[in-house]
Scaffold this active site. Structure first.
Site, PDB file in Angstrom:
ATOM      1  N   ASP A  19       0.886  -1.188  -0.027  1.00 14.73           N
ATOM      2  CA  ASP A  19       0.022   0.115  -0.094  1.00 14.73           C
ATOM      3  C   ASP A  19       0.793   1.355   0.041  1.00 14.73           C
ATOM      4  O   ASP A  19       1.815   1.271   0.675  1.00 14.73           O
ATOM      5  CB  ASP A  19      -0.845  -0.120   1.259  1.00 14.73           C
ATOM      6  CG  ASP A  19      -2.040   0.874   1.082  1.00 14.73           C
ATOM      7  OD1 ASP A  19      -2.294   1.644   0.157  1.00 14.73           O
ATOM      8  OD2 ASP A  19      -2.673   1.001   2.181  1.00 14.73           O
ATOM      9  N   GLY A  22       0.127   5.264  -4.287  1.00 14.54           N
ATOM     10  CA  GLY A  22      -0.483   6.899  -5.005  1.00 14.54           C
ATOM     11  C   GLY A  22       0.015   7.865  -4.120  1.00 14.54           C
ATOM     12  O   GLY A  22       0.621   8.842  -4.618  1.00 14.54           O
ATOM     13  N   ARG A  23       0.259   7.599  -2.922  1.00  8.05           N
ATOM     14  CA  ARG A  23       0.778   8.750  -1.879  1.00  8.05           C
ATOM     15  C   ARG A  23       2.271   8.833  -2.255  1.00  8.05           C
ATOM     16  O   ARG A  23       2.736   9.964  -2.137  1.00  8.05           O
ATOM     17  CB  ARG A  23       0.749   8.317  -0.352  1.00  8.05           C
ATOM     18  CG  ARG A  23      -0.810   8.716   0.146  1.00  8.05           C
ATOM     19  CD  ARG A  23      -1.054   7.971   1.506  1.00  8.05           C
ATOM     20  NE  ARG A  23      -1.314   6.715   0.993  1.00  8.05           N
ATOM     21  CZ  ARG A  23      -1.542   5.724   2.218  1.00  8.05           C
ATOM     22  NH1 ARG A  23      -1.408   6.013   3.329  1.00  8.05           N
ATOM     23  NH2 ARG A  23      -1.832   4.245   1.681  1.00  8.05           N
ATOM     24  N   THR A  65     -10.633  -6.967  -6.031  1.00  7.55           N
ATOM     25  CA  THR A  65     -11.806  -6.923  -6.533  1.00  7.55           C
ATOM     26  C   THR A  65     -12.713  -5.489  -6.577  1.00  7.55           C
ATOM     27  O   THR A  65     -13.366  -5.284  -7.534  1.00  7.55           O
ATOM     28  CB  THR A  65     -12.990  -8.039  -6.112  1.00  7.55           C
ATOM     29  OG1 THR A  65     -13.097  -7.877  -4.814  1.00  7.55           O
ATOM     30  CG2 THR A  65     -12.446  -9.388  -6.637  1.00  7.55           C
ATOM     31  N   ASN A  67     -10.565  -2.747  -6.673  1.00  5.23           N
ATOM     32  CA  ASN A  67     -10.010  -2.042  -7.340  1.00  5.23           C
ATOM     33  C   ASN A  67     -10.246  -1.411  -8.712  1.00  5.23           C
ATOM     34  O   ASN A  67     -10.071  -0.492  -9.158  1.00  5.23           O
ATOM     35  CB  ASN A  67      -8.582  -2.529  -7.474  1.00  5.23           C
ATOM     36  CG  ASN A  67      -7.505  -2.233  -6.367  1.00  5.23           C
ATOM     37  OD1 ASN A  67      -6.727  -3.147  -6.136  1.00  5.23           O
ATOM     38  ND2 ASN A  67      -7.963  -1.419  -5.406  1.00  5.23           N
ATOM     39  N   ARG A  70     -11.712   2.058  -9.384  1.00  7.78           N
ATOM     40  CA  ARG A  70     -10.555   3.130  -9.366  1.00  7.78           C
ATOM     41  C   ARG A  70     -10.770   3.851 -10.882  1.00  7.78           C
ATOM     42  O   ARG A  70     -11.409   3.162 -11.824  1.00  7.78           O
ATOM     43  CB  ARG A  70      -9.008   2.682  -9.453  1.00  7.78           C
ATOM     44  CG  ARG A  70      -8.949   2.232  -7.980  1.00  7.78           C
ATOM     45  CD  ARG A  70      -7.406   1.846  -7.841  1.00  7.78           C
ATOM     46  NE  ARG A  70      -7.096   1.680  -6.313  1.00  7.78           N
ATOM     47  CZ  ARG A  70      -5.970   1.783  -5.759  1.00  7.78           C
ATOM     48  NH1 ARG A  70      -5.062   2.417  -6.467  1.00  7.78           N
ATOM     49  NH2 ARG A  70      -5.898   1.722  -4.447  1.00  7.78           N
TER      50      ARG A  70
HETATM   51  C1  FPP Z   1      -1.634   0.088  -3.653  1.00 12.95           C
HETATM   52  O1  FPP Z   1      -1.394   1.702  -3.308  1.00 12.95           O
HETATM   53  C2  FPP Z   1      -1.173  -0.465  -4.887  1.00 12.95           C
HETATM   54  C3  FPP Z   1      -1.828  -1.230  -5.718  1.00 12.95           C
HETATM   55  C4  FPP Z   1      -3.337  -1.153  -5.651  1.00 12.95           C
HETATM   56  C5  FPP Z   1      -1.326  -1.693  -6.630  1.00 12.95           C
HETATM   57  C6  FPP Z   1      -0.287  -2.711  -6.530  1.00 12.95           C
HETATM   58  C7  FPP Z   1       0.307  -3.013  -8.084  1.00 12.95           C
HETATM   59  C8  FPP Z   1       1.791  -2.714  -8.022  1.00 12.95           C
HETATM   60  C9  FPP Z   1       2.865  -2.733  -6.815  1.00 12.95           C
HETATM   61  C10 FPP Z   1       2.035  -3.103  -9.273  1.00 12.95           C
HETATM   62  C11 FPP Z   1       3.119  -4.299  -9.427  1.00 12.95           C
HETATM   63  C12 FPP Z   1       2.700  -5.372  -8.922  1.00 12.95           C
HETATM   64  C13 FPP Z   1       3.351  -6.502  -9.451  1.00 12.95           C
HETATM   65  C14 FPP Z   1       2.815  -7.915  -8.938  1.00 12.95           C
HETATM   66  C15 FPP Z   1       4.510  -6.497 -10.526  1.00 12.95           C
HETATM   67  P1  FPP Z   1      -2.276   2.588  -3.499  1.00 12.95           P
HETATM   68  O2  FPP Z   1      -2.531   2.929  -5.160  1.00 12.95           O
HETATM   69  O3  FPP Z   1      -3.668   2.184  -2.812  1.00 12.95           O
HETATM   70  O4  FPP Z   1      -1.617   3.792  -2.707  1.00 12.95           O
HETATM   71  P2  FPP Z   1      -2.362   4.876  -2.040  1.00 12.95           P
HETATM   72  O5  FPP Z   1      -3.256   4.340  -0.952  1.00 12.95           O
HETATM   73  O6  FPP Z   1      -1.278   5.912  -1.396  1.00 12.95           O
HETATM   74  O7  FPP Z   1      -3.283   5.594  -3.044  1.00 12.95           O
END
Ligand code: FPP
Length: 235
Positions: A19, A22-23, A65, A67, A70
């Site tokens: 997680d 995005g941040r 599921t 996501n 978004r």
């Molecule tokens: C969470 O950060 C991340 C995700 C929902 C996507 C994860 C995907 C990857 C790391 C891409 C690569 C994966 C592999 C297996 C190669 P967020 O977007 O929820 O962050 P935030 O909470 O700061 O907005």
């Protein structure tokens, strides 16, 4: 760096909720997809460290599921990133003897990703140093419901906990010993609800793209300092 690890107390299965991509991007004034790209690099680092430590199963939550809700561009960007990642990394996984596996619902997934997943699994199926499991279009509740439906179809009149396990997506995989979640959020977010019953939880404020060897080792040391009782009394 690994000399302080107690080899007799290693978690066999580490699961990670990655997680904070995005941040991480927002802090730098960049579009969210840059965070996911950097997150993919952190995945690569983490696989290498996990294998070097001697972990047998590493599971990462790549796409839930939920996501799909978004923005379309972000969903498409994550899907393309996953396809690109799998296609380019499979040769390295083979070299490292790592088996690539997936868990989640296959429905709704674009054909291009399904084909890439199938090919990645096929090409690495004989590798046996570590299983690297990617949860895509996954949710713990969906997995339980899918298991219940399989049980109904099988016609079983009743079921035990041991039987139930066999209807989950990857019945041969042991339950995670350690769950790591980055970015300071302290939630399970519908991840492996059945399997996490006795898992040790570790939360770190570090954002996923910054997760490195030092952070991984901190989680392992913390895990090794815990006493796992599984509901029993330890004398
Ligand atoms: C969470 O950060 C991340 C995700 C929902 C996507 C994860 C995907 C990857 C790391 C891409 C690569 C994966 C592999 C297996 C190669 P967020 O977007 O929820 O962050 P935030 O909470 O700061 O907005």
């Amino acid at each position: 760096m690994f000399e302080n690890i107690d080899k007799d107390k290693l978690p066999k299965h580490v699961a990670i909720i990655m997680d904070g991509n995005g941040r991480w991007a927002k802090l730098r004034g960049l579009p969210r997809i840059y965070g996911h790209r950097e997150g993919a690099k952190a995945v690569e680092r983490t696989i290498r460290i996990a294998k070097n430590i001697g972990i047998k199963y590493l599971t990462v939550f790549a796409f839930s599921t939920e996501n799909w809700q978004r923005p379309k561009e972000e969903v498409e960007a994550i899907m393309s990133l996953l396809v690109e990642y799998i296609n380019t990394k499979v040769p390295e996984l083979i070299k490292e003897n790592i088996k690539l596996r997936f868990m989640g619902r296959k429905e709704n997934l674009p054909e291009m990703i399904l084909e890439t997943m199938k090919e990645g699994e096929e090409k690495t199926k004989n590798c046996d140093s570590m299983d690297f499991i990617v949860a895509i279009n996954y949710s713990g509740k969906a997995e339980i419901i899918d298991a219940v439906n399989k049980i109904i179809t099988s016609g079983k009149p009743d079921i035990t906990e041991e039987d139930f396990k066999n209807f989950l997506y990857l019945p041969d995989v042991p339950e995670p010993d350690l769950l790591i979640r980055t970015s300071g959020e302290q939630r399970i977010s519908n991840f492996m609800l059945w399997q996490l019953a006795y898992t040790e939880l570790y939360f770190t404020p570090v954002l996923w793209p910054d997760f490195d060897e030092e952070e991984f080792l901190k989680a392992i040391y913390d895990y090794q300092s815990r006493e796992r009782r599984f509901g029993k009394v330890v004398s």
